[in-house]
Design a protein around this motif. Structure first.
Motif, short mmCIF file in Angstrom:
data_model
loop_
_atom_site.label_atom_id
_atom_site.label_comp_id
_atom_site.label_asym_id
_atom_site.label_seq_id
_atom_site.Cartn_x
_atom_site.Cartn_y
_atom_site.Cartn_z
N PHE A 96 3.29 -4.01 4.86
CA PHE A 96 3.12 -4.57 3.54
C PHE A 96 4.13 -3.98 2.57
CE2 PHE A 96 1.45 -6.59 -0.01
CZ PHE A 96 1.48 -5.67 -1.03
N GLY A 99 7.41 -5.30 2.76
CA GLY A 99 7.57 -6.72 2.51
C GLY A 99 7.59 -7.53 3.78
N ALA A 100 7.26 -6.88 4.88
CA ALA A 100 7.25 -7.62 6.14
C ALA A 100 5.95 -8.38 6.32
CB ALA A 100 7.44 -6.66 7.31
N MET A 101 5.00 -8.05 5.50
CA MET A 101 3.71 -8.73 5.61
C MET A 101 3.26 -9.06 4.20
SD MET A 101 0.27 -7.42 7.43
CE MET A 101 -0.47 -6.32 6.26
N LYS A 102 2.87 -10.31 4.02
CA LYS A 102 2.40 -10.67 2.70
C LYS A 102 0.92 -10.99 2.78
CE LYS A 102 6.76 -12.54 1.61
NZ LYS A 102 7.37 -13.56 0.81
N ILE A 103 0.25 -10.68 1.71
CA ILE A 103 -1.20 -10.82 1.74
C ILE A 103 -1.68 -11.64 0.56
CG2 ILE A 103 -3.35 -9.59 1.90
CD1 ILE A 103 -1.94 -7.16 2.70
N LYS A 104 -2.64 -12.48 0.86
CA LYS A 104 -3.33 -13.19 -0.23
C LYS A 104 -4.81 -13.03 0.04
CE LYS A 104 -0.14 -16.93 -1.28
NZ LYS A 104 0.52 -17.73 -0.30
N SER A 106 -8.63 -11.23 -0.42
CA SER A 106 -9.38 -10.03 -0.75
C SER A 106 -8.73 -8.78 -0.18
CB SER A 106 -10.80 -10.19 -0.19
OG SER A 106 -11.33 -8.96 0.20
N ILE A 107 -8.61 -7.77 -1.03
CA ILE A 107 -7.99 -6.52 -0.56
C ILE A 107 -8.82 -5.88 0.52
CG2 ILE A 107 -7.38 -4.18 -1.14
CD1 ILE A 107 -6.66 -4.86 -3.78
N ALA A 110 -8.26 -7.45 3.64
CA ALA A 110 -6.94 -7.13 4.17
C ALA A 110 -6.92 -5.74 4.78
CB ALA A 110 -5.90 -7.24 3.07
N GLN A 111 -7.65 -4.83 4.17
CA GLN A 111 -7.64 -3.46 4.68
C GLN A 111 -8.29 -3.34 6.04
OE1 GLN A 111 -9.42 -1.59 1.33
NE2 GLN A 111 -7.48 -0.83 0.56
N TRP B 368 -0.79 2.19 -3.24
CA TRP B 368 -0.29 0.82 -3.14
C TRP B 368 -1.16 -0.09 -3.94
CZ3 TRP B 368 -3.29 -3.11 -1.63
CH2 TRP B 368 -4.40 -2.81 -0.82
N PHE B 372 -0.20 -3.32 -6.17
CA PHE B 372 -0.80 -4.65 -6.12
C PHE B 372 -1.08 -5.15 -7.50
CE2 PHE B 372 -1.45 -6.13 -2.11
CZ PHE B 372 -2.20 -5.35 -1.27
N PHE B 388 14.92 -2.38 1.79
CA PHE B 388 14.52 -3.11 2.99
C PHE B 388 15.70 -3.90 3.52
CE2 PHE B 388 12.40 -6.93 4.84
CZ PHE B 388 11.85 -6.28 5.92
N TRP B 402 11.46 -12.50 -1.17
CA TRP B 402 10.33 -11.58 -1.16
C TRP B 402 9.97 -11.18 -2.59
CZ3 TRP B 402 10.45 -6.06 -1.92
CH2 TRP B 402 9.20 -5.47 -1.69
N LEU B 409 2.34 -13.12 -6.51
CA LEU B 409 1.07 -12.73 -5.92
C LEU B 409 -0.03 -12.86 -6.93
CD1 LEU B 409 1.59 -9.52 -3.81
CD2 LEU B 409 0.72 -11.70 -3.05
N TRP B 414 -7.13 -9.42 -7.61
CA TRP B 414 -7.17 -8.14 -6.93
C TRP B 414 -7.50 -7.02 -7.89
CZ3 TRP B 414 -2.07 -8.39 -3.75
CH2 TRP B 414 -2.28 -9.26 -2.68
N GLU B 417 -11.05 -7.05 -8.53
CA GLU B 417 -11.77 -6.63 -7.33
C GLU B 417 -11.64 -5.13 -7.12
OE1 GLU B 417 -10.94 -8.91 -3.95
OE2 GLU B 417 -12.07 -7.57 -2.65
N GLN B 421 -14.50 -2.42 -7.04
CA GLN B 421 -14.72 -1.57 -5.88
C GLN B 421 -14.76 -0.11 -6.26
OE1 GLN B 421 -11.85 -2.52 -2.94
NE2 GLN B 421 -13.03 -4.27 -2.21
N SER B 431 -9.97 4.12 4.15
CA SER B 431 -9.08 2.97 4.08
C SER B 431 -8.18 3.08 2.88
CB SER B 431 -9.86 1.67 4.04
OG SER B 431 -10.77 1.71 2.97
N TRP B 435 -4.04 3.42 2.99
CA TRP B 435 -3.10 2.56 2.32
C TRP B 435 -2.24 3.37 1.37
CZ3 TRP B 435 -2.14 -2.65 3.01
CH2 TRP B 435 -2.95 -3.26 3.97
#
Lengths: 124, 742
Positions: A96, A99-104, A106-107, A110-111, B368, B372, B388, B402, B409, B414, B417, B421, B431, B435
């Motif tokens: 992540f 930037g090799a993985m993108k997420i949309k 819920s965190i 994703a975790q 991280w 986000f 990168f 990117w 995003l 998030w 959320e 959390q 977790s 991260w």
């Protein structure tokens, strides 16, 4: 099987699909219980993507976009990167951050996405 | 001058009445940014040495904050630039050593202050005034200077009675500390005792109570900070030696005549990390010795904010990541405050704030989640993107996309959320930590990636320290070792062979096979490609390539070589049409092979290739069928058993797979690949403890099997054996073997 639309990830997804019907696979649904969508692109994220649904609620793996609502988390990667993550060669956090993985989505969902979800391919 | 002193705002640097705190660095920044009006006030308020305004200016450079050292009013040089003075306010009179000496040497106003680091050796005598009378500050400075000079004159310093200097307690404290540190530097070549006695002498003359330990070594100056700091870390306390400074100083002074250098260097701070950790260390250790009196919170905050801004303008990602910057950011947000000379966390910023805070400050990649949470990471994505992109030369466009994507995003959800959390405590510690620590590992990974990319591009990587190089007949040796099942040894011998004879197809072939059996497809492919180059008609090579590419799911390549196998086979060469089609379609190739099988049903090789082909297309049942047929014809082929097992495992018939692997291992006990495959089959069934043992066994035989290390790690964490993960990361096979025997 043609040459163009084949991804390395197909093999992993296939394995995952079969895995779901085993005991170990059923454990996953209990442990995770989320729906992930993977958008895998052959070379570059976002281009020519193929989507897979890894439904760890129902215990299914399907090709295509998720129809029954919104997946808990959606990931996008390239083919190679997905393989690396699934085989534990690349850490999802690292992916992540690079930037090799993108997420949309819920965190927390994703975790929970970790390499140990995926069964590993055996080598001939 | 000790950076530490600057940064901690050592005693006697307090300048009440201004918006600055006793943090001289903050003052510096202020000055750089332009609030110069405070200068004169500040100067006046330096307790230990009440420099007059005229003496505040040592340095002429427009941006050089090189204020006169308190106590340096001896020398009457004027600095045109009032701003410069602030910088040196931080300098306690004791530490004027370097400065006084250097300053004496500096006749031109163009000298960058931070290079002023002279050691006593360069002390020009004619500037020294030894008078012990006169205004208190003059006396003090003289006194201190002579203390220092006693070093290079070799004369132990003797207590002298001085007229009342009117030093306050905090001044005394300051002097005491600084002098002991200074002494260690200056008298680095003398014994501890000597140092102590010198310091005692000094202090008793000044009537200061000496019962404090000197602090740690003083790190060096800005760009030299890093090296110097490292040096000092490596050496026992106090042995940095003024000599180091002396020589550096001598070197440096010639080089720098640009007054702006200092500022630029300051801003281009590469030693940020050294400086940063120094700063942090300093702040977190008992600061009271340094005596930061009267630290007003607001001024601290303001100062650090300014400082943070200045530093944050630097686009170097390392700089932005620096702990220092984070620390300063925190200070400026009031998260950390200095109370009673200790660092205290401020009121914990509520989750609701953090998004805002992050927007304002470029904090390091510590969490991280922070990253986000904001869409306004202007610099960050650029930095990451460019890093990168640099790492992966071929991804030209990637960074732009990117970055765009990243800023699109949907982070607000998030944010909420995450806040929820945190409020609910649902964020599992591990977790979140994982991260967060991810970024810290980021930079380490870059190096690893570089190594991997070389191998993955099909370049064969030779081992270092090969004992077989120079062997008279390494090929034979290699074959013998292979036969005995010593795969890693065979690899070395064969490498020696191909180094000697790069066109030896058999050498390369066997090398490739050895790697494949050692569970290293990357190297296997690299070696096989070489073999193929040396002999394009060798069927075993072609088959091996087909297998390895199938393992890597490289369909097109696998098809190509399997097709080649058919074309080059004396018996079946006629089956494929004469001209090779552009794109090999699987269906066509499979068809050809079926024809071949019909042609000679008792040829196990055809069935093997068919099996591989079916595996490629994931028609596992057919593949299994083909392998079983082949096995009937060739039951003692360990590699065939492994192929069968792998195919069964990939179709999730794990118990059958384990049986097949066992057969293979009976035939070849050192078959690393089969051991690893065993581990995989257990792991896929959720039997993690068992899988660990098999992986460890495989790794014991071939510590270079990278796949197995990754899988082992996963199994360890699934089996909740996190205690062994460190051993795994360090690739400590001994510990693992002891812990997980088979």
């Amino acid at each position: 099987m043609t040459g163009e639309n084949q991804l390395k990830s197909d093999a992993i997804m296939e394995l995952m699909k079969l895995h779901m019907s085993t005991d170990a696979g059923k454990q996953l649904t209990k442990k995770i219980g989320l729906v992930y969508q993977m958008n895998i692109a052959p070379k570059k994220i976002g281009f020519n993507e193929k989507s897979f649904i890894v439904d760890l609620k129902r215990g299914e793996v399907k090709e295509g976009v998720y129809e029954d609502g919104k997946p808990d988390a959606t990931f996008s990667f390239t083919d190679d990167d997905f393989v690396k993550i699934a085989t534990g060669k690349m850490n999802p956090q690292m992916a992540f951050l690079r930037g090799a993985m993108k997420i949309k989505g819920s965190i927390s969902a994703a975790q929970k996405f970790t390499p140990d979800i995926f069964p590993k391919p055996s080598k001939m | 001058m000790a950076m530490r002193d600057l940064v901690t705002g050592g005693a006697a640097c307090a300048v009440p009445g201004t918006s600055s705190s006793s943090n001289p660095l903050g003052a510096l920044v202020n000055s750089l940014i332009g609030s110069s009006s405070k200068t004169q006030e500040r100067l006046r308020e330096i307790p230990t040495a009440t420099t007059t305004t005229s003496n505040g200016n040592l340095y002429a450079g427009e941006q050089e904050p090189f204020a006169a050292l308190p106590g340096l009013e001896l020398e009457q040089q004027q600095l045109p630039n009032p701003q410069g003075s602030e910088f040196l306010q931080g300098f306690h009179s004791v530490d004027q050593t370097g400065f006084s000496d250097a300053w004496n040497e500096i006749q031109t106003p163009q000298f960058p202050p931070y290079h002023v680091r002279d050691g006593p050796n360069n002390f020009p005598q004619h500037h020294l005034q030894q008078g012990f009378d006169g205004p208190p500050q003059r006396v003090l400075s003289n006194f201190l200077q002579s203390f220092l000079h006693s070093n290079h004159s070799g004369i132990p310093f003797r207590p002298t009675s001085l007229p009342a200097l009117g030093l306050s307690d905090s001044d005394k404290k300051c002097i005491r500390d600084r002098s002991s540190i200074m002494a260690r530097h200056v008298f680095a070549d003398k014994s501890e005792d000597f140092i102590h006695s010198q310091v005692n002498a000094l202090l008793s003359s000044l009537d200061i109570d000496n019962n404090i330990q000197a602090r740690g070594p003083i790190p060096g100056r800005f760009p030299e900070l890093e090296e110097y700091w490292k040096e000092s870390q490596g050496m026992p306390q106090g042995h940095n030696g003024a000599n180091g400074w002396v020589s550096e100083f001598a070197q440096q002074r010639i080089a720098h005549d640009d007054p702006n250098n200092w500022v630029q260097s300051f801003e281009r701070q590469h030693g940020a990390n050294g400086w940063a950790s120094e700063f942090e260390h300093e702040q977190s250790s008992s600061v009271q010795q340094m005596g930061i009196p009267n630290l007003s919170q607001s001024s601290v905050v303001e100062h650090s904010r300014i400082l943070a801004q200045t530093l944050a303008q630097n686009n170097d990602p390392k700089f932005q990541n620096s702990k220092f910057l984070q620390f300063v950011s925190k200070m400026s947000r009031g998260e950390i405050t200095v109370e009673d000379n200790q660092l205290k966390p401020g009121a914990m910023s509520a989750p609701g704030n953090w998004a805002d805070e992050y927007e304002k400050h470029y904090s390091g990649g510590h969490s991280w989640a922070d990253q986000f949470a904001t869409e306004q990471l202007h610099n960050r994505p650029q930095d990451w993107a460019s890093e990168f992109a640099n790492q992966n030369g071929q991804h030209g466009q990637l960074e732009d996309d990117w970055v765009k994507e990243f800023s699109n995003l949907n982070v607000n959800d998030w944010t909420e959320e995450f806040q929820n959390q945190v409020a609910n405590g649902t964020l599992g510690d591990s977790s979140a930590e994982n991260w967060a620590s991810g970024y810290d590992e980021y930079l380490n990974e870059i190096a690893a990636m570089k190594r991997d990319s070389e191998a993955s591009r099909g370049v064969y990587v030779f081992s270092d320290l090969n004992p077989y190089v120079g062997h008279p007949n390494p090929l034979m040796e290699g074959q013998e070792l292979f036969r005995k099942g010593l795969l890693s040894e065979a690899v070395l011998a064969l490498e020696a062979e191909v180094l000697k004879n790069p066109d030896n197809a058999e050498g390369w072939r066997l090398l490739g096979i050895s790697h494949a059996e050692n569970d290293d497809d990357q190297q296997a492919i690299a070696a096989m490609m070489k073999a193929h180059g040396a002999d394009p008609t060798n069927l075993e090579v072609l088959l091996a390539l087909g297998v390895s590419y199938t393992n890597e799911s490289e369909q097109a390549a696998a098809l190509k070589y399997l097709y080649s196998w058919l074309r080059h086979h004396p018996k079946y060469a006629s089956i494929p049409p004469l001209h090779q089609p552009e794109n090999l379609y699987y269906a066509d190739v499979a068809g050809l092979f079926k024809d071949a099988a019909k042609l000679s049903p008792d040829d196990p090789d055809v069935h093997v290739v068919l099996g591989v082909l079916y595996s490629l297309s994931r028609e596992y049942d057919k593949a299994i069928g083909a392998f079983q047929t082949a096995l009937k014809l060739k039951p003692r082929d360990y590699s065939l058993w492994n192929k069968l097992g792998a195919t069964q495992a990939n179709s999730v018939q794990s118990s059958d797979a384990i049986f097949a692997y066992q057969q293979a291992l009976d035939l070849k006990p050192n078959y690393v690949r089969a051991w690893a495959n065993m581990g995989i089959s257990y792991a896929n069934q959720g039997m993690y403890e068992d899988s660990i043992r098999y992986y460890v066994r495989a790794l014991a035989m071939n510590p270079k099997a990278d796949n197995a290390w990754q899988y082992l790690r996963i199994s360890l964490s699934c089996a909740s054996r996190n205690d062994m993960i460190e051993a795994c990361d360090l690739r400590n096979i001994d510990i693992l073997q002891k812990e997980f025997p088979l």
